[in-house]
Every structure is written in structure tokens, then in C-alpha cells.
Motif scaffolding. Structure first.
Motif, PDB file in Angstrom:
ATOM      1  N   LYS A  57       0.833  -1.210   0.000  1.00 40.44           N
ATOM      2  CA  LYS A  57       0.000   0.000   0.000  1.00 40.44           C
ATOM      3  C   LYS A  57       0.865   1.257   0.000  1.00 40.44           C
ATOM      4  CE  LYS A  57      -4.056  -2.065   2.150  1.00 40.44           C
ATOM      5  NZ  LYS A  57      -4.942  -2.118   3.302  1.00 40.44           N
ATOM      6  N   GLY A  58       2.051   1.131   0.577  1.00 41.73           N
ATOM      7  CA  GLY A  58       2.954   2.274   0.641  1.00 41.73           C
ATOM      8  C   GLY A  58       3.452   2.738  -0.717  1.00 41.73           C
ATOM      9  N   GLN A  59       3.233   1.935  -1.762  1.00 42.85           N
ATOM     10  CA  GLN A  59       3.640   2.332  -3.112  1.00 42.85           C
ATOM     11  C   GLN A  59       2.712   3.397  -3.700  1.00 42.85           C
ATOM     12  OE1 GLN A  59       6.421   1.148  -5.086  1.00 42.85           O
ATOM     13  NE2 GLN A  59       6.989   0.596  -2.998  1.00 42.85           N
ATOM     14  N   GLY A  60       1.557   3.590  -3.051  1.00 40.16           N
ATOM     15  CA  GLY A  60       0.634   4.641  -3.505  1.00 40.16           C
ATOM     16  C   GLY A  60      -0.726   4.089  -3.871  1.00 40.16           C
ATOM     17  N   THR A  61      -1.775   4.797  -3.436  1.00 43.66           N
ATOM     18  CA  THR A  61      -3.138   4.319  -3.702  1.00 43.66           C
ATOM     19  C   THR A  61      -3.520   4.476  -5.179  1.00 43.66           C
ATOM     20  OG1 THR A  61      -4.021   6.479  -3.051  1.00 43.66           O
ATOM     21  CG2 THR A  61      -3.950   4.781  -1.355  1.00 43.66           C
ATOM     22  N   THR A  62      -2.970   5.485  -5.850  1.00 44.40           N
ATOM     23  CA  THR A  62      -3.289   5.672  -7.271  1.00 44.40           C
ATOM     24  C   THR A  62      -2.733   4.509  -8.089  1.00 44.40           C
ATOM     25  OG1 THR A  62      -3.095   8.053  -6.902  1.00 44.40           O
ATOM     26  CG2 THR A  62      -3.228   7.319  -9.191  1.00 44.40           C
ATOM     27  N   LEU A  63      -1.490   4.123  -7.790  1.00 50.75           N
ATOM     28  CA  LEU A  63      -0.872   2.985  -8.475  1.00 50.75           C
ATOM     29  C   LEU A  63      -1.631   1.696  -8.174  1.00 50.75           C
ATOM     30  CD1 LEU A  63       1.506   1.854 -10.153  1.00 50.75           C
ATOM     31  CD2 LEU A  63       2.748   1.543  -8.007  1.00 50.75           C
ATOM     32  N   ASN A 118       4.157   5.441  -8.452  1.00 53.38           N
ATOM     33  CA  ASN A 118       3.005   6.310  -8.202  1.00 53.38           C
ATOM     34  C   ASN A 118       3.074   7.613  -8.986  1.00 53.38           C
ATOM     35  OD1 ASN A 118       0.535   6.068  -6.739  1.00 53.38           O
ATOM     36  ND2 ASN A 118       1.168   7.801  -5.474  1.00 53.38           N
ATOM     37  N   GLN A 119       4.280   8.073  -9.284  1.00 52.70           N
ATOM     38  CA  GLN A 119       4.395   9.295 -10.081  1.00 52.70           C
ATOM     39  C   GLN A 119       3.818   9.062 -11.477  1.00 52.70           C
ATOM     40  OE1 GLN A 119       6.743   9.960 -12.797  1.00 52.70           O
ATOM     41  NE2 GLN A 119       6.828  12.195 -12.824  1.00 52.70           N
ATOM     42  N   ALA A 120       4.208   7.934 -12.099  1.00 47.87           N
ATOM     43  CA  ALA A 120       3.687   7.595 -13.432  1.00 47.87           C
ATOM     44  C   ALA A 120       2.175   7.347 -13.375  1.00 47.87           C
ATOM     45  CB  ALA A 120       4.403   6.364 -13.977  1.00 47.87           C
ATOM     46  N   ALA A 121       1.694   6.750 -12.279  1.00 45.00           N
ATOM     47  CA  ALA A 121       0.258   6.482 -12.127  1.00 45.00           C
ATOM     48  C   ALA A 121      -0.529   7.782 -12.034  1.00 45.00           C
ATOM     49  CB  ALA A 121       0.011   5.627 -10.880  1.00 45.00           C
ATOM     50  N   VAL A 122      -0.010   8.749 -11.278  1.00 46.10           N
ATOM     51  CA  VAL A 122      -0.704  10.033 -11.116  1.00 46.10           C
ATOM     52  C   VAL A 122      -0.677  10.813 -12.430  1.00 46.10           C
ATOM     53  CG1 VAL A 122      -0.656  12.261  -9.899  1.00 46.10           C
ATOM     54  CG2 VAL A 122      -0.389  10.128  -8.623  1.00 46.10           C
ATOM     55  N   GLY A 203       7.402  15.602  -9.845  1.00 49.88           N
ATOM     56  CA  GLY A 203       6.844  14.536  -9.012  1.00 49.88           C
ATOM     57  C   GLY A 203       7.855  13.434  -8.726  1.00 49.88           C
ATOM     58  N   LYS A 204       7.858  12.974  -7.480  1.00 50.54           N
ATOM     59  CA  LYS A 204       8.771  11.891  -7.082  1.00 50.54           C
ATOM     60  C   LYS A 204       7.999  10.845  -6.286  1.00 50.54           C
ATOM     61  CE  LYS A 204      12.984  14.727  -6.715  1.00 50.54           C
ATOM     62  NZ  LYS A 204      12.431  16.084  -6.874  1.00 50.54           N
ATOM     63  N   ALA A 205       8.405   9.593  -6.474  1.00 50.98           N
ATOM     64  CA  ALA A 205       7.801   8.502  -5.698  1.00 50.98           C
ATOM     65  C   ALA A 205       8.900   7.824  -4.884  1.00 50.98           C
ATOM     66  CB  ALA A 205       7.124   7.501  -6.632  1.00 50.98           C
ATOM     67  N   LEU A 214       1.423  12.913  -3.868  1.00 49.56           N
ATOM     68  CA  LEU A 214       0.959  12.631  -5.232  1.00 49.56           C
ATOM     69  C   LEU A 214      -0.470  12.087  -5.207  1.00 49.56           C
ATOM     70  CD1 LEU A 214       4.168  11.001  -6.759  1.00 49.56           C
ATOM     71  CD2 LEU A 214       3.144  13.157  -7.486  1.00 49.56           C
ATOM     72  N   ASP A 215      -0.745  11.193  -4.251  1.00 47.25           N
ATOM     73  CA  ASP A 215      -2.108  10.640  -4.137  1.00 47.25           C
ATOM     74  C   ASP A 215      -3.124  11.729  -3.803  1.00 47.25           C
ATOM     75  OD1 ASP A 215      -1.697   7.947  -4.769  1.00 47.25           O
ATOM     76  OD2 ASP A 215      -1.066   7.451  -2.730  1.00 47.25           O
ATOM     77  N   ASP A 216      -2.737  12.654  -2.927  1.00 45.71           N
ATOM     78  CA  ASP A 216      -3.635  13.764  -2.571  1.00 45.71           C
ATOM     79  C   ASP A 216      -3.980  14.603  -3.800  1.00 45.71           C
ATOM     80  OD1 ASP A 216      -3.672  13.010   0.062  1.00 45.71           O
ATOM     81  OD2 ASP A 216      -2.157  14.458   0.719  1.00 45.71           O
TER      82      ASP A 216
END
Length: 298
Positions: A57-63, A118-122, A203-205, A214-216
Motif C-alpha cells: 500500500k505504501g507504493q501509492g493508492t493511485t498505483l 506512483n508518479q507515473a500512475a498520477v 513529481g517523485k515517488a 501525489l495521491d492527494d
């Protein structure tokens, strides 16, 4: 992780092919073969779901949402293929079966297009939002061309009334109000373009804090498109000034939040503050005009 995910999707695609071929012509597979086929399909689907849950989950919710959506599509595709086989005659390979098999292949191939952080996902999520908002702005600009009947492409009928019906046209006062609403819609497009560019550039992940920021940004930006759509729908005649003002205020509030969240995150270093300030002013300016135009009509 991504190699494992790719392998599980590939195996599922192969199992879909095996299942489809086994039921493409008589004779039917034996009971033993059917059991083996169903076990293989079940194992492939379980493997896909398991690898999805391995993504921290720490990889990002968008991803995670994008990987989950891709996984869900594969599972639903396999369910549809199985249903099609169960309900189709076995004399020959049906068109529905071919389409369902192709659907599983397509869903499995999507793994190669998934963002890897997550950066690419956002970036992907913001680009999708921007595309939808661009379409909405163009559609409304087209409808607002001077003298155009917004319902001109709909045939007259008893329900809509004749073209002379006031409810199917914009008055001059309506057009003044709507020009300010268009200003807000264009500000939405500009806002998404600028935030997208900032996420791409800065943006950085690489840390939990950056990933969460990024998720926000993605979460609040996701509210722009529905808010633009609601405003656009309320702009068609007969115009209800109160509904337009409420929807405009909602969109303005969302845009201000997007700008504020972006400004306080790592994607907006001091070099980006100029456009944040400019767009905040543009949102306020257009919202004030909407308030002025509707003041005496509420």
C-alpha cells in the motif's frame, strides 16, 4: 514484482486460449479434462489476484487502484468467457466466444502499459481527467456559438415543443452568465494541464511523504471532471440561475483545493508558484462574475 505480475497475466491469457479451444468444436472434453481445465483457470486467476495483493500500500493508492482495475478486468473477462462457453452450443466456435476470448487477451496485455510507480500512475490519472475536461469544454463552446440552437440536432416533437419555445434557447442574460461559467471550465482545463506538467517535471515517488502527496493531488483532481460535467449540464436551457451558481461554486471550490494541495506539495517548487497564483485569481474572478450575474435572479 512487475515481472511476476506480467507472468501471471500471460499465464491467464494462455489458459483462456486453452479453455476456448477445448470448447470450440465437438467432441466435448471429458469430465477429467474439464476438471483439469477449470483447475488451471482457477489457479491462474488466484495467482493474478495474489500478485496484486503483493503490491504494498505504501507504493501509492493511485498505483494500486490502476493495478487493481487491470486485475479486475482480467477476472471479469474470464468469468464472461466461462459464461459464454456454458451457454453456447458446441457445434462451432461462436462469435460471442471469440469476442470473449479476445477480451481476456486484451485485458491481459494491459499489464505492459501499467505505470511502474506512483508518479507515473498520477501522471496517467491526470492525463485521463484532462482529456475528459477538454471534451466537455469543446462541446460547450460548440453549443454556445452565437445564434446556435443547442437542441438543433434533436428533431421537434410534442415533448420538446417547437423551435420557437423559449425553453430551448439562451437569452442574452443567459449568455452573459454562461460566458463566466465557460471561464471556470477553461480554468479547469488550464489547472489540470499545469498540475500535470508539474507532476511530470517535479513529481517523485521516492519517499512515503512524496507518494502520499501525489495521491492527494490525484484524489482532488479526480473531482474536477464530475464538477465540470454538472456545471455544463446546468448550463443548457431553460437556465436555472440558482443551479448554475451552485454548480459553479462547487467547481470553483474544487479548483481552489487542487491548487492549494498542489502548491503545498513537492510538485510545486517556487518556480511554479506564478501559475498557481494566476489560476487562483482566474477562478475567483469568474466566480465573482457568476455571483454578480445571478444576484438579482435568485
Amino acid at each position: 514484482y512487475w515481472i511476476f505480475l506480467g507472468q501471471t497475466f500471460q499465464v491467464t491469457s494462455q489458459e483462456a486460449t486453452k479453455l476456448s479451444l477445448a470448447f470450440s468444436r465437438p467432441p466435448l472434453p471429458s469430465a477429467e479434462n474439464c476438471r483439469k481445465l477449470s483447475e488451471d483457470v482457477q489457479n491462474a486467476i488466484l495467482a493474478v489476484a495474489t500478485v496484486y495483493y503483493w503490491l504494498p500500500k505504501g507504493q501509492g493508492t493511485t498505483l494500486r487502484k490502476m493495478v487493481r482495475d487491470a486485475t479486475t478486468e482480467v477476472v471479469e473477462g474470464m468469468i464472461q468467457l466461462t459464461d459464454t462457453i456454458l451457454n453456447a452450443p458446441v457445434e462451432s466456435l461462436s462469435q460471442e466466444q471469440l469476442i470473449s476470448t479476445g477480451g481476456v487477451w486484451e485485458a491481459c496485455e494491459q499489464v505492459s502499459n501499467l505505470p511502474r510507480d506512483n508518479q507515473a500512475a498520477v501522471v496517467s490519472a491526470l492525463a485521463a481527467c484532462l482529456g475528459v475536461v477538454k471534451d466537455a469544454v469543446e462541446e460547450m463552446e460548440h453549443a454556445l456559438v452565437e445564434g446556435q440552437d443547442p437542441y438543433g440536432d434533436i428533431m421537434e416533437d410534442e415533448e420538446l415543443g417547437f423551435r420557437g419555445n423559449r425553453d430551448t434557447y439562451w437569452s442574452e442574460a443567459d449568455r452573459q452568465l454562461l460566458s463566466s461559467c465557460m471561464g471556470l471550465m477553461k480554468a479547469s482545463k488550464a489547472c489540470l494541464k499545469k498540475v500535470l506538467a508539474a507532476v511530470k517535471a517535479h513529481g517523485k515517488a521516492d519517499s512515503p511523504e512524496h507518494i502520499a502527496q501525489l495521491d492527494d493531488v490525484a484524489d482532488i483532481a479526480n473531482e474536477i471532471s464530475p464538477s465540470v460535467d454538472e456545471l455544463a449540464l446546468s448550463m443548457y436551457p431553460p437556465v436555472n440561475p440558482l443551479a448554475v451558481r451552485l454548480n459553479a461554486a462547487k467547481l470553483a471550490s474544487v479548483l481552489k483545493k487542487v491548487l492549494e494541495i498542489a502548491k503545498t506539495s513537492h510538485v510545486c517548487p517556487p518556480s511554479e508558484e506564478g501559475w498557481v497564483q494566476f489560476l487562483t485569481g482566474a477562478v475567483d474572478h469568474n466566480m465573482n462574475k457568476v455571483k454578480n450575474f445571478t444576484q438579482g435572479q435568485l
